[in-house]
Write a protein that holds these residues in place. Structure first.
Motif, PDB file in Angstrom:
ATOM      1  N   GLN A  20      74.982  58.842  30.643  1.00 27.82           N
ATOM      2  CA  GLN A  20      75.967  58.016  29.914  1.00 27.82           C
ATOM      3  C   GLN A  20      75.987  58.287  28.422  1.00 27.82           C
ATOM      4  O   GLN A  20      76.974  57.934  27.755  1.00 27.82           O
ATOM      5  CB  GLN A  20      75.670  56.540  30.173  1.00 27.82           C
ATOM      6  N   HIS A 121      68.307  57.466  37.095  1.00 23.92           N
ATOM      7  CA  HIS A 121      69.451  56.622  36.757  1.00 23.92           C
ATOM      8  C   HIS A 121      70.716  57.368  37.154  1.00 23.92           C
ATOM      9  O   HIS A 121      71.593  57.658  36.344  1.00 23.92           O
ATOM     10  CB  HIS A 121      69.450  56.269  35.266  1.00 23.92           C
ATOM     11  N   TRP A 122      70.748  57.789  38.447  1.00 27.69           N
ATOM     12  CA  TRP A 122      71.941  58.179  39.180  1.00 27.69           C
ATOM     13  C   TRP A 122      72.373  59.640  39.094  1.00 27.69           C
ATOM     14  O   TRP A 122      73.273  60.059  39.821  1.00 27.69           O
ATOM     15  CB  TRP A 122      73.145  57.296  38.794  1.00 27.69           C
ATOM     16  N   ASN A 165      66.779  53.124  39.161  1.00 34.45           N
ATOM     17  CA  ASN A 165      67.655  52.105  38.616  1.00 34.45           C
ATOM     18  C   ASN A 165      68.698  51.680  39.662  1.00 34.45           C
ATOM     19  O   ASN A 165      69.420  52.520  40.198  1.00 34.45           O
ATOM     20  CB  ASN A 165      68.396  52.644  37.383  1.00 34.45           C
ATOM     21  N   GLU A 166      68.717  50.405  39.930  1.00 37.59           N
ATOM     22  CA  GLU A 166      69.763  49.784  40.741  1.00 37.59           C
ATOM     23  C   GLU A 166      70.002  50.495  42.085  1.00 37.59           C
ATOM     24  O   GLU A 166      71.079  51.071  42.336  1.00 37.59           O
ATOM     25  CB  GLU A 166      71.053  49.669  39.928  1.00 37.59           C
ATOM     26  N   TYR A 296      74.257  40.867  35.197  1.00 34.01           N
ATOM     27  CA  TYR A 296      75.498  40.805  34.426  1.00 34.01           C
ATOM     28  C   TYR A 296      76.330  39.590  34.748  1.00 34.01           C
ATOM     29  O   TYR A 296      76.900  38.957  33.868  1.00 34.01           O
ATOM     30  CB  TYR A 296      76.331  42.081  34.636  1.00 34.01           C
ATOM     31  N   TRP A 326      84.399  40.805  34.925  1.00 27.48           N
ATOM     32  CA  TRP A 326      83.294  40.081  35.538  1.00 27.48           C
ATOM     33  C   TRP A 326      83.237  38.653  35.000  1.00 27.48           C
ATOM     34  O   TRP A 326      83.498  38.428  33.800  1.00 27.48           O
ATOM     35  CB  TRP A 326      81.969  40.779  35.281  1.00 27.48           C
ATOM     36  N   GLU A 353      68.189  45.137  31.923  1.00 28.95           N
ATOM     37  CA  GLU A 353      69.593  45.242  31.516  1.00 28.95           C
ATOM     38  C   GLU A 353      70.246  43.872  31.540  1.00 28.95           C
ATOM     39  O   GLU A 353      70.123  43.154  32.525  1.00 28.95           O
ATOM     40  CB  GLU A 353      70.399  46.154  32.442  1.00 28.95           C
ATOM     41  N   TRP A 399      71.730  45.753  27.500  1.00 29.74           N
ATOM     42  CA  TRP A 399      72.583  46.922  27.781  1.00 29.74           C
ATOM     43  C   TRP A 399      73.844  46.756  26.987  1.00 29.74           C
ATOM     44  O   TRP A 399      74.622  45.839  27.254  1.00 29.74           O
ATOM     45  CB  TRP A 399      72.907  47.020  29.280  1.00 29.74           C
ATOM     46  N   GLU A 406      80.911  54.631  30.984  1.00 27.10           N
ATOM     47  CA  GLU A 406      80.706  53.546  31.946  1.00 27.10           C
ATOM     48  C   GLU A 406      81.174  53.972  33.338  1.00 27.10           C
ATOM     49  O   GLU A 406      82.025  53.358  33.973  1.00 27.10           O
ATOM     50  CB  GLU A 406      81.429  52.278  31.487  1.00 27.10           C
ATOM     51  N   TRP A 407      80.572  55.066  33.844  1.00 28.13           N
ATOM     52  CA  TRP A 407      80.763  55.535  35.207  1.00 28.13           C
ATOM     53  C   TRP A 407      82.238  55.667  35.591  1.00 28.13           C
ATOM     54  O   TRP A 407      83.000  56.288  34.826  1.00 28.13           O
ATOM     55  CB  TRP A 407      79.932  54.667  36.149  1.00 28.13           C
ATOM     56  N   PHE A 415      80.048  48.517  26.242  1.00 29.78           N
ATOM     57  CA  PHE A 415      78.922  47.586  26.410  1.00 29.78           C
ATOM     58  C   PHE A 415      77.957  47.610  25.220  1.00 29.78           C
ATOM     59  O   PHE A 415      76.937  46.919  25.230  1.00 29.78           O
ATOM     60  CB  PHE A 415      78.125  47.945  27.671  1.00 29.78           C
TER      61      PHE A 415
HETATM   62  O1  LIG Z   1      77.846  48.300  34.154  1.00 27.55           O
HETATM   63  C1  LIG Z   1      77.002  48.243  33.059  1.00 27.55           C
HETATM   64  C2  LIG Z   1      75.668  48.900  33.427  1.00 27.55           C
HETATM   65  N1  LIG Z   1      75.154  48.310  34.660  1.00 27.55           N
HETATM   66  N2  LIG Z   1      73.927  48.820  35.101  1.00 27.55           N
HETATM   67  C3  LIG Z   1      73.814  50.287  35.146  1.00 27.55           C
HETATM   68  C4  LIG Z   1      74.371  50.930  33.884  1.00 27.55           C
HETATM   69  O2  LIG Z   1      74.328  52.341  34.008  1.00 27.55           O
HETATM   70  C5  LIG Z   1      75.787  50.421  33.614  1.00 27.55           C
HETATM   71  O3  LIG Z   1      76.353  51.040  32.478  1.00 27.55           O
END
Ligand SMILES: OC[C@H]1NNC[C@@H](O)[C@@H]1O
Length: 447
Positions: A20, A121-122, A165-166, A296, A326, A353, A399, A406-407, A415
């Motif tokens: 990111q 982280h993805w 992450n997540e 969030y 959101w 976050e 965060w 932002e993906w 953010f």
């Molecule tokens: O959507 C905001 C954030 N949420 N958690 C993972 C992060 O990579 C995102 O930017």
């Protein structure tokens, strides 16, 4: 004016992630990730945005660290780009990639800022995705080998580690809903991937222990709170499912060695049976030293047979919304934190976050993001309330430091507490930066 004082040793920080913010995707020996592929596939990311340049933090990390120093944070949570270390996912190590993270970590330590490293982280190396990605158990072993290399390389410099992450986003959002890379829409695939992610996490924790690496290790699930619209059993159960696949599904295996039966049954009824091999749960239930909680938003939920696979829908109760749509509900933050503490006990928690998408732009050299200040104030107050209720929270990491990629929303959603001009890459401190600086400096919150 009343004040909420935080504990003496409470940590304050900011968070980012490699894909990111770094950019330099074809520099320094980095190989391609699934997000390079996904963001360059037409129609996948809003406005056709990609992470090729992002915030150019690969080159500008010293400027970013200077901002952190000015902010006064104790902790910086960042992620290592797996394809910057193993361009092919395994095998040959890219020394330039290691050197970059050494430069950055050394600069953090010089400035008295503790590095908190997220290993995944993805940004999965594309070469591994070509072999099945997280659906392939070989990727679990590849992650352990990558983790081992980073553990050994940064042992003594990095003492706070997060494996994944997540995992809900990596499994269900990316392989059932399909909004994130690689963009599959297959529930059985997503369930299998969720299991492999937990297996990868557990095996990496075991390796961390075997190598006797100094420090603490955890992982960072994203969580939400779903308040039932009514006390009808159908609404209550629908909300449990809406939280169950995100919270219980990833925390139960680590803390109890079993998946939540109500979700195992629900997935099986949706042709997505959980497939576990002998010994898997023993690996997964390796004790962790802490958990990172990413929060969030929360919702009010009710049963709806047409409400998707989980048969649940969100009810708009008129809560304010963020600029990504959101709902804003700090009460839900308190509710989910106390739910986690009640269910999983005294495990130390870092908020790894929490933040808000507010797209205000620069005017007269600043960004008047009062809505972000209001959100942060309410949510940090919820952290303080949770502490008073006995939740073992050790720190709060917002965060994000910077506006960033932002993906699937690309650069349209901001953010950061620092604004980034994506044309000039100029950083501009927002009003929230100065507000957060004061909270950190005092370690108290004016309410
Ligand atoms: O959507 C905001 C954030 N949420 N958690 C993972 C992060 O990579 C995102 O930017």
């Amino acid at each position: 004016m009343a004040y909420i004082q935080f504990p003496e040793d409470f940590k304050w920080g900011v968070a980012t992630a490699a894909y990111q913010i770094e950019g330099a995707v074809r520099q320094g020996g980095r190989g391609p990730s699934i997000w390079d592929t996904f963001s360059h596939t037409p129609g996948k990311v809003l406005n056709g945005d990609n992470g090729d340049v992002a915030c150019d933090s690969y080159h500008r990390y010293e400027e970013d660290i200077a901002l952190m120093k000015e902010l006064g944070v104790n902790v910086y949570r960042f992620s290592v780009s797996w394809p910057r270390i193993f361009p092919e996912g395994t095998g040959k190590v890219n020394k330039e990639g290691l050197a970059f993270y050494h430069r950055m970590v050394d600069k953090l330590l010089e400035n008295g800022i503790e590095p908190m490293c997220t290993l995944y982280h993805w940004d999965l190396p594309q070469v591994l995705q070509d072999k099945g990605g997280w659906d392939n158990r070989e990727t679990v072993e590849a992650f352990v080998a990558y983790s081992e290399l980073i553990f050994k390389e940064f042992s003594g410099k990095i003492k706070s580690w997060l494996t994944i992450n997540e995992p809900w986003c990596v499994s269900f959002l990316s392989n059932f809903i399909g909004a994130h890379a690689p963009g599959n829409q297959d529930l059985a695939l997503a369930v299998n991937i969720s299991h492999h992610l937990l297996l990868a996490h557990g095996k990496a924790v075991a390796r961390f222990r075997d190598l006797d690496i100094p420090g603490k290790i955890g992982f960072a699930p994203n969580v939400t709170w779903l308040e039932p619209y009514s006390r009808d059993q159908e609404d209550v159960e629908a909300c449990r499912r809406g939280m169950g696949w995100m919270v219980d599904w990833f925390l139960d295996p680590i803390f109890t060695g079993t998946y939540p039966a109500f979700m195992v049954d629900w997935f099986a009824a949706n042709q997505a049976p959980l497939q576990i091999k002998d010994g898997d749960m023993e690996w997964i239930k390796q004790p962790v030293d802490f958990i990172g909680i990413n929060y969030y938003e929360s919702n009010v939920g009710r049963h709806n047979p047409q409400g998707g696979m989980l048969e649940v829908e969100s009810v708009d109760m008129g809560y304010k919304k963020t600029d990504i749509g959101w709902f804003i509900n700090a009460e839900g933050f308190y509710n989910v934190l106390t739910f986690i503490a009640d269910k999983y006990g005294e495990i130390p928690i870092y908020i790894t976050e929490n933040g808000i998408c507010i797209n205000d732009g620069v005017e007269d050299g600043t960004v008047n993001d009062q809505r972000r200040i209001d959100y942060l104030k309410g949510h940090i107050a919820a952290v303080a309330r949770s502490l008073k209720s006995g939740v073992n929270i050790k720190g709060y990491i917002t965060w994000s430091l910077l506006d960033n990629f932002e993906w699937a929303e690309g650069y349209s959603k901001r953010f950061g507490i620092v604004h980034v001009n994506y044309r000039t890459l100029e950083r501009t401190k927002k009003e929230s930066f100065f507000w957060y600086q004061k909270v950190i400096g005092n370690s108290w919150l004016e309410v």
